[in-house]
Design an enzyme around this catalytic site. Structure first.
Site, mmCIF file in Angstrom:
data_model
loop_
_atom_site.group_PDB
_atom_site.id
_atom_site.type_symbol
_atom_site.label_atom_id
_atom_site.label_comp_id
_atom_site.label_asym_id
_atom_site.label_seq_id
_atom_site.Cartn_x
_atom_site.Cartn_y
_atom_site.Cartn_z
ATOM 1 N N CYS A 114 -54.094 10.254 104.143
ATOM 2 C CA CYS A 114 -52.943 10.996 103.637
ATOM 3 C C CYS A 114 -52.570 10.493 102.243
ATOM 4 O O CYS A 114 -53.107 9.503 101.746
ATOM 5 C CB CYS A 114 -51.754 10.864 104.580
ATOM 6 S SG CYS A 114 -51.108 9.180 104.695
ATOM 7 N N CYS A 135 -51.447 6.914 102.244
ATOM 8 C CA CYS A 135 -52.579 5.970 102.268
ATOM 9 C C CYS A 135 -53.139 5.791 100.865
ATOM 10 O O CYS A 135 -53.414 4.668 100.421
ATOM 11 C CB CYS A 135 -53.676 6.477 103.199
ATOM 12 S SG CYS A 135 -53.204 6.647 104.928
ATOM 13 N N ASP A 177 -62.467 29.997 70.426
ATOM 14 C CA ASP A 177 -63.519 29.882 69.416
ATOM 15 C C ASP A 177 -64.357 31.153 69.507
ATOM 16 O O ASP A 177 -64.291 31.872 70.507
ATOM 17 C CB ASP A 177 -64.367 28.643 69.698
ATOM 18 C CG ASP A 177 -65.478 28.461 68.687
ATOM 19 O OD1 ASP A 177 -65.253 28.740 67.502
ATOM 20 O OD2 ASP A 177 -66.582 28.060 69.102
ATOM 21 N N ASP A 183 -66.411 25.515 72.489
ATOM 22 C CA ASP A 183 -67.677 24.961 72.972
ATOM 23 C C ASP A 183 -68.368 24.029 72.000
ATOM 24 O O ASP A 183 -69.258 23.281 72.396
ATOM 25 C CB ASP A 183 -68.643 26.102 73.317
ATOM 26 C CG ASP A 183 -69.238 26.744 72.080
ATOM 27 O OD1 ASP A 183 -68.509 26.923 71.076
ATOM 28 O OD2 ASP A 183 -70.445 27.073 72.105
ATOM 29 N N ASP A 230 -64.832 21.828 68.041
ATOM 30 C CA ASP A 230 -63.686 22.185 68.878
ATOM 31 C C ASP A 230 -63.158 20.995 69.666
ATOM 32 O O ASP A 230 -62.100 21.103 70.299
ATOM 33 C CB ASP A 230 -64.082 23.287 69.874
ATOM 34 C CG ASP A 230 -64.488 24.575 69.187
ATOM 35 O OD1 ASP A 230 -63.813 24.960 68.228
ATOM 36 O OD2 ASP A 230 -65.488 25.177 69.615
#
Length: 711
Positions: A24, A27, A433, A607, A611
């Site tokens: 959980c 945890c 782009d 890409d 960029d």
């Protein structure tokens, strides 16, 4: 344990451990906090999906034994992580849950057979005291053993936690079940009016359903990574001394090993081509469907499909360190991450146990002091323990996050973090782009006379160059040139109908080129020269994507380093009014900074290496699978394929995930605001509390499954 440390060149090391009892958000928060507090530990991260704890040590440190001992003190025994062992543990847990659920279901049905007459009478008649006690004994004989067996997953977890002098969420569940059984036996022996054997076994049955659903959700999330790794070659052909070929499991391949990759096989590991030439299909890795020509000296990545020639490959990494394995780890990381919603759930879970125990104790003491008597006061305290179980809160965010990441993966989007989904849900402006994002990044032949294409096609079919591929694709199937020689970086030469000809750069054919467009030249010896121009076409759904984003309240613009003419044409076709051409990497990053200062939340989709700065500075960032590695690393999400509508899908799923998470928090809070006071006032007995609590967990889980569902 030191043998299981993975050491790096910079002196740092890491350790992967399987922690089967972590289940959980509480945890995860507790384990990560305690591990990071250990001397020499730089970072610790627990993936609940795989129950895999990764501990990173600082340079010169690496006490693996100390980490395992610290986990044992916390009540979480751990072993070195092994994928096969983790899979076996997951399957074993699933079988245990199903068996426990079956026993609890049997107990519910048969206990009810004796409990219903106690409530409603038998054959329309009120039961007498002796018959009532008999029915209670039958109910206990059936219900108690079933409850004790079905509750073992909770009892074991609670006992380990208490041995470590801590209390997890299974402690109040276990106390509630045991007290309910004890009260029920007491009432039966003393001839009381009510017993709650049905409540105990019903509570466990419904809790086990919720836990099994969580188990299935984790399997769903890990299956995305498993689907990728399943595409990896299971074996590799090792070339030994004297060119002896040996089939070996891919996980035994070491860097430096020499491998044979036949046509039709997938590359088992990353490596460098030692001999041979071929074409590779990298669509599994990049979404790029066009074959890529490879030759001696080039680096290839695991998962690529060898299409034509046999290759000898020098392994440069183990299968666990391959590009494909890295993508699989990216999927795993996306399925579990520490978003602000997860952190909020962590804080709530951390204060839950002491608060609910205090409330239950006050209910018991207050009820007794007000004259209820110890029996009735204890029943109310037990109802409080049961009805306030925080299972719904623990599932609220992880279930949504797992579902959202899995849905996006099926649509071709890899999510690197849950926090990325939260940021993506907040964006109001999108920057694209041009090349490789709005366009396919794959050249296509412009309108050319069919006769010219037919003349050059035989030579184009014999070349591995991408532009030659585009020319051959435009021509279709047909004959091949003979006596073909390829000149790297220049072009290809051969015989077509007995005449020598060339296809390649302008200089290769002895002509001068002044065009700004991408081009190839073709000509027969001592004859005219023909020019072929190529364009990088827009993705088919660019205009649809921009319109869909605008319909969702997002504005869009284009930032490109290309010339104004091509950028303007792309913007017009896409329906984007705002665009800028000739942008440098610094320009793009500065524009994103300016928009951020204006209060805009920017989604950058790019890409190229130019960029990367803008991707890192944007509120959220996406990159196509064909992007450079630096751009993919800077992005929050990576999408594959030719469709740009995956950007819209990602925004929709992110917004849906945010909505579902907030709904789940609201449902959990509303439930506790109503249920806790009702239990304290005696309006809810343990049986009703069990149904209400388990019902809240089921509602939260089922609501999470609606995340990102297509309408």
């Amino acid at each position: 344990m030191g043998a299981f440390l993975s050491r790096r060149e910079d002196g740092r090391s890491s350790l992967d451990l399987l922690v089967p009892d972590a289940r959980c958000a509480g945890c995860m928060a507790k384990i990560e906090r305690e591990m990071q507090a250990l001397p020499g530990v730089a970072a610790a991260r627990l993936n609940l999906t795989q129950k895999r704890l990764t501990v990173e040590f600082r340079a010169g440190s690496g006490d693996a034994g100390g980490v395992v001992e610290a986990l044992a003190r916390l009540g979480y025994p751990a072993t070195p992580y092994d994928p096969g062992q983790a899979r076996d543990a997951h399957d074993r847990e699933g079988r245990q849950l199903i068996l426990a659920m079956a026993v609890a279901g049997f107990g519910v049905m048969n206990t009810m057979m004796f409990s219903v007459p106690i409530w409603a009478g038998l054959f329309g008649q009120e039961l007498g005291p002796a018959t009532r006690v008999l029915m209670m004994w039958f109910s206990g004989i059936v219900g108690a053993p079933c409850a004790l067996y079905a509750g073992m997953p909770f009892f074991r977890s609670a006992w380990r936690s208490l041995k470590a002098r801590r209390a997890n969420m299974d402690v109040p569940i276990s106390i509630g079940v045991i007290l309910t059984l004890a009260i029920s036996f007491s009432e039966t022996v003393l001839g009381g009016r009510d017993a709650y054997f049905d409540a105990a076994v019903s509570l466990l049955f419904l809790l086990l359903i919720g836990r099994w659903l969580e188990h299935r959700l984790r399997a769903r999330a890990s299956s995305a990574a498993a689907d990728l790794l399943a595409m990896q070659a299971p074996t590799a052909t090792l070339i030994g001394a004297g060119d002896v070929l040996t089939a070996t499991p891919v996980d035994r391949v070491l860097p430096g090993d020499l491998l044979l990759v036949r046509p039709g096989d997938r590359l088992p590991v990353d490596g460098e081509i030692v001999s041979g030439a071929s074409e590779l299909d990298n669509s599994l890795l990049t979404g790029e469907t066009a074959p890529v020509a490879v030759a001696v000296g080039q680096t290839c990545r695991a998962g690529a499909l060898n299409l034509s020639g046999a290759l000898r490959l020098r392994a440069s990494a183990r299968s666990a360190d391959s590009a494909l394995a890295a993508i699989a780890r990216l999927v795993e990381m996306g399925a579990q991450s520490k978003s602000k919603y997860v952190r909020l759930a962590d804080k709530a879970a951390a204060i839950y146990v002491p608060v609910v125990h205090t409330v239950a104790l006050l209910t018991f003491a207050g009820g007794w002091a007000l004259g209820l008597g110890p029996r009735e006061a204890l029943i109310r305290a037990v109802a409080v323990l049961i009805v306030t179980c925080p299972c719904a809160l623990g599932l609220a965010v992880p279930a949504v996050q797992i579902t959202a990441s899995a849905r996006l993966f099926r649509r071709g989007v890899l999510v690197k973090s849950g926090a990325a989904l939260e940021r993506l849900a907040e964006v109001d402006h999108v920057i694209f782009d041009k090349t490789g994002v709005l366009t396919l990044g794959r050249p296509r032949l412009k309108d050319t006379a069919p006769a010219a294409i037919a003349m050059a096609a035989p030579l184009a079919r014999a070349s591995r160059h991408p532009l030659a591929h585009a020319l051959a694709e435009a021509a279709g199937d047909g004959p091949l040139a003979e006596d073909v020689t390829e000149y790297p970086g220049e072009g290809v030469e051969g015989l077509v109908d007995g005449r020598r000809c060339r296809l390649g750069k302008a200089a290769f054919l002895g002509v001068q080129s002044h065009a700004a467009e991408t081009e190839l030249w073709f000509g027969f010896e001592n004859d005219i020269r023909i020019r072929f121009a190529f364009v990088d076409p827009l993705r088919a759904d660019v205009a649809e994507t921009v319109a869909a984003l605008r319909a969702r309240g997002l504005s869009a613009e284009i930032l490109s380093g290309d010339l104004p003419g091509p950028v303007e044409r792309a913007a017009t076709a896409a329906g984007v009014v705002q665009w800028r051409a000739g942008c440098t990497p610094t320009d793009k990053a500065a524009i994103v900074d300016d928009l951020t200062r204006e209060g805009r939340k920017v989604l950058m989709v790019g890409d190229g290496l130019n960029d990367a700065g803008a991707l890192a500075k944007a509120h959220a960032a996406m990159a196509p699978g064909t992007a450079l590695e630096a751009s993919q690393n800077a992005a929050d999400l990576v999408f594959s394929g030719e469709s740009l509508m995956t950007v819209v899908d990602a925004v929709d799923v992110a917004r849906s995930a945010r909505g579902r998470a907030m709904e789940n928090f609201g449902l959990a809070a509303l439930y506790n605001l109503i249920a806790a006071p009702a239990a304290m006032l005696g309006l809810v007995n343990p049986f009703v509390a069990a149904i209400a609590m388990s019902g809240s967990s089921l509602v939260v889980t089922l609501n999470a499954l609606r995340t990102g569902a297509r309408r």
